[in-house]
Motif scaffolding. Structure first.
Motif, PDB file in Angstrom:
ATOM      1  N   ARG A 264       0.933  -1.000   0.018  1.00  0.00           N
ATOM      2  CA  ARG A 264      -0.101   0.067  -0.070  1.00  0.00           C
ATOM      3  C   ARG A 264       0.870   1.150   0.029  1.00  0.00           C
ATOM      4  O   ARG A 264       1.899   1.217   0.646  1.00  0.00           O
ATOM      5  N   GLY A 267      -1.534   6.311   2.794  1.00  0.00           N
ATOM      6  CA  GLY A 267      -2.386   6.066   4.230  1.00  0.00           C
ATOM      7  C   GLY A 267      -2.905   7.563   4.650  1.00  0.00           C
ATOM      8  O   GLY A 267      -2.377   8.062   5.244  1.00  0.00           O
ATOM      9  N   THR A 269      -4.649  11.001   5.715  1.00  0.00           N
ATOM     10  CA  THR A 269      -5.540  11.480   6.739  1.00  0.00           C
ATOM     11  C   THR A 269      -6.763  12.663   6.451  1.00  0.00           C
ATOM     12  O   THR A 269      -5.976  13.530   5.631  1.00  0.00           O
ATOM     13  N   ARG A 317      -7.353   9.603  10.389  1.00  0.00           N
ATOM     14  CA  ARG A 317      -7.021   8.742   9.439  1.00  0.00           C
ATOM     15  C   ARG A 317      -8.516   8.126   8.719  1.00  0.00           C
ATOM     16  O   ARG A 317      -9.286   7.906   9.502  1.00  0.00           O
ATOM     17  N   ASP A 319     -10.067   5.446   5.438  1.00  0.00           N
ATOM     18  CA  ASP A 319      -9.854   4.274   4.619  1.00  0.00           C
ATOM     19  C   ASP A 319     -10.402   4.532   3.184  1.00  0.00           C
ATOM     20  O   ASP A 319      -9.998   4.245   2.199  1.00  0.00           O
ATOM     21  N   ALA A 364       2.113   5.833   3.156  1.00  0.00           N
ATOM     22  CA  ALA A 364       1.421   4.687   4.296  1.00  0.00           C
ATOM     23  C   ALA A 364       2.655   4.642   5.323  1.00  0.00           C
ATOM     24  O   ALA A 364       3.592   4.600   5.007  1.00  0.00           O
ATOM     25  N   ASP A 366       3.204   3.581   9.918  1.00  0.00           N
ATOM     26  CA  ASP A 366       2.636   2.893  10.874  1.00  0.00           C
ATOM     27  C   ASP A 366       2.789   3.607  11.927  1.00  0.00           C
ATOM     28  O   ASP A 366       2.539   3.042  13.149  1.00  0.00           O
ATOM     29  N   ASN A 370      -0.834  10.979  13.837  1.00  0.00           N
ATOM     30  CA  ASN A 370      -0.597  11.312  12.575  1.00  0.00           C
ATOM     31  C   ASN A 370      -0.020  12.434  11.895  1.00  0.00           C
ATOM     32  O   ASN A 370       0.662  12.420  11.135  1.00  0.00           O
TER      33      ASN A 370
END
Length: 584
Positions: A264, A267, A269, A317, A319, A364, A366, A370
């Motif tokens: 991916r 990611g 926000t 975040r 999706d 993306a 982890d 944010n």
């Protein structure tokens, strides 16, 4: 500028082209920038956007053009340096839309945050924390270093409590110090995006940009495009496909089978903002931005916006980028953050005249916080394979301020894939209405000269130049030739002016005109009667029948309610339509 192509002429050009050296998918600011860079090198690239130009995240920015002060804390010195350089270039190359903005940071202590800032810098902690005056001064000193090296902004200042309270009597009691420095703001980001497209097509007449055109499928050799408005399909064989889909990059790659099963890339926000009609707060700001940390340490902003106040933002975040709107919880969060720094300010519901949000196309990550996700940009190349004949270049991340540099890097990568070389630099190239735009010291005389030359009243000349920069000149010429009458429902616009925008700026829907070609929506100036008047004007220009006009008006009302909180327009618009029909 008057040799502008109609949409049908653009589509006819596409019908005649079965291959393209470069197809850019995504008409946000980074895709547009890449298109401009390539067109200036003579590459007949094709740029497509499934909606309107700068419709998504590129139209939902904070309206700041900034160096990224807080990125110093995460060690992204190169990003800050690049951002400051690009900010100062925009102040020169787009001086009609980008302006200096004095910014104040309220501070509650002298030395707080030093330990946690060090831990964040060393990637040992993601925990947000409040920054003290010493830490902020250190960051601003580095900021000054870059600014002095690449621009001419004044140095920062730090005030003690007495001086802070003297300038900002409305600050909360916790504010003990304040620091002020300069960044910049942009008055019309969506318009600047369109001007980049216009410049590109002027430089390379075989380059082609089409909004409301989407990529629907790919078969390994060709891609299939669809006109969103008519449903017509086109096939095209690209040599290089640039995926500038922003928050939709991964979705587009799946459609292209370009990264099936691969990592991916995005990611995103969500960031939401409010426009407030609040004279008391506007007076307190007195032309400055307040850049502050709320109770949880998240950075928030507020600054004057065309007689209103822009305040934000959130960082959540998401999706599904297609479903984002500014939720009631976000409005409450933003207003609570405002009260944290200005506790005596009361904001009634009616003062919120507009909301907007977008999905930041961040890489993306982890990261548990944010705000710690990098705002830098990168290029990911997916070479041809057994499932596709073209290279796919993905534009990941980035921020509005650095669009020129990101587009330059992307274009250089594409040029290498094509075996071509760069011929033109955009480093010092004016954009659109920034071309032949005089410095502030010479603007008064220039405006007076234009008023005499075109026999148009000076206030109207000033108004149009503020909206369009030097691109106002052909509009002034048309006003001189044909005369103009103000709209019945908004005296600051005329039918001739809006006709001109519709004909010259790829306006396809009423929302394009209200939200992106003008500031009527974001400035809180829409009324049902005005929307109806403009819809009638748009229909006559584009040749819509009455049913098409009413349907488009209804869709626009629904969109403004869902995306921008303008829920009160639709019922009254229906009443206006009934009145309009009965009067015919």
């Amino acid at each position: 500028m008057d040799n502008v192509l109609t949409r049908e002429q653009r589509l006819n050009q596409l019908r005649q082209r079965h291959a393209a050296p470069v197809l850019i998918v995504g008409g946000g600011i980074n895709g547009i920038s890449t298109f401009r860079e390539l067109a200036l090198q003579g590459i007949p690239a094709i740029l497509i956007e499934k909606g309107d130009w700068c419709q998504a995240a590129s139209g939902a920015l904070s309206r700041m053009i900034h160096g990224g002060l807080r990125y110093l804390e995460t060690g992204e010195f190169a990003l800050v340096k690049e951002s400051v350089m690009e900010r100062d270039r925009l102040l020169k190359n787009a001086a009609h839309y980008v302006f200096p903005l004095r910014t104040t940071v309220p501070v509650d202590n002298l030395s707080g945050g030093l330990v946690n800032a060090t831990r964040r810098f060393l990637r040992l902690s993601d925990k947000p924390t409040r920054r003290g005056a010493m830490l902020i001064k250190t960051g601003l000193s580095l900021y000054d270093l870059y600014t002095r090296q690449y621009g001419t902004m004044p140095r920062h200042q730090v005030r003690n409590e007495a001086a802070t309270r003297d300038r900002w009597p409305g600050f909360a009691p916790w504010v003990k110090y304040s620091a002020s420095y300069y960044d910049a703001w942009i008055s019309a980001p969506e318009r600047l995006g369109f001007e980049l497209i216009e410049d590109a097509e002027r430089a390379c007449p075989t380059a082609l940009a089409l909004n409301y055109l989407q990529l629907v499928s790919a078969d390994g050799e060709t891609v299939t495009l669809q006109d969103v408005l008519s449903g017509e399909h086109f096939t095209l064989q690209p040599h290089v496909l640039v995926n500038a889909g922003g928050a939709w990059i991964d979705q587009l790659n799946q459609r292209l089978h370009a990264n099936a099963g691969g990592p991916r890339l995005i990611g995103g926000t969500k960031g939401s903002h409010l426009i407030l009609d609040h004279p008391e707060l506007l007076q307190m700001l007195a032309g400055e931005m307040v850049y502050f940390e709320n109770e949880e340490g998240r950075v928030c902003i507020m600054f004057p916006w065309f007689g209103k106040v822009l305040v934000g933002s959130t960082d959540i975040r998401v999706d599904d980028p297609d479903s984002v709107v500014c939720e009631e919880e976000e409005k409450a969060y933003i207003l609570a953050s405002l009260r944290f720094v200005f506790p005596d300010i009361v904001v009634p519901d009616a003062a919120v005249v507009y909301t907007f949000c977008g999905v930041r196309p961040l890489p993306a990550s982890d990261a548990t916080v944010n705000g710690q996700i990098s705002r830098n940009h990168s290029l990911v190349l997916l070479p041809p394979d057994a499932t596709r004949a073209w290279s796919t270049l993905c534009l990941v991340g980035g921020k509005w301020t650095t669009f020129r540099r990101f587009g330059e890097e992307a274009a250089d990568r594409v040029l290498r894939l094509l075996g071509e070389k760069r011929q033109v630099s955009t480093t010092d190239l004016p954009i659109g209405g920034g071309r032949d735009f005089p410095p502030a010291s010479g603007q008064s005389a220039w405006l007076s000269q234009l008023a005499r030359q075109y026999d148009v009243p000076l206030p109207r000349v000033t108004q149009l130049v503020k909206r369009y920069g030097s691109r106002a000149l052909p509009l002034l010429a048309r006003i001189q030739q044909q005369g103009e009458q103000p709209l019945r429902q908004h005296a600051d616009y005329s039918a001739l002016e809006l006709h001109y925008l519709i004909e010259h700026e790829q306006v396809c829907q009423l929302e394009d005109l209200l939200v992106r070609r003008t500031g009527l929506a974001i400035c809180g100036e829409l009324t049902p009667a005005l929307m109806q008047e403009i819809s009638l004007l748009l229909a006559s220009t584009l040749g819509w029948n009455e049913n098409q006009r009413v349907q488009n008006l209804q869709r626009t009302c629904a969109s403004l309610a869902r995306l921008h909180g303008l829920t009160g327009l639709y019922p009254t618009v229906v009443q206006e339509e009934i009145r309009h029909v009965s009067n015919q």
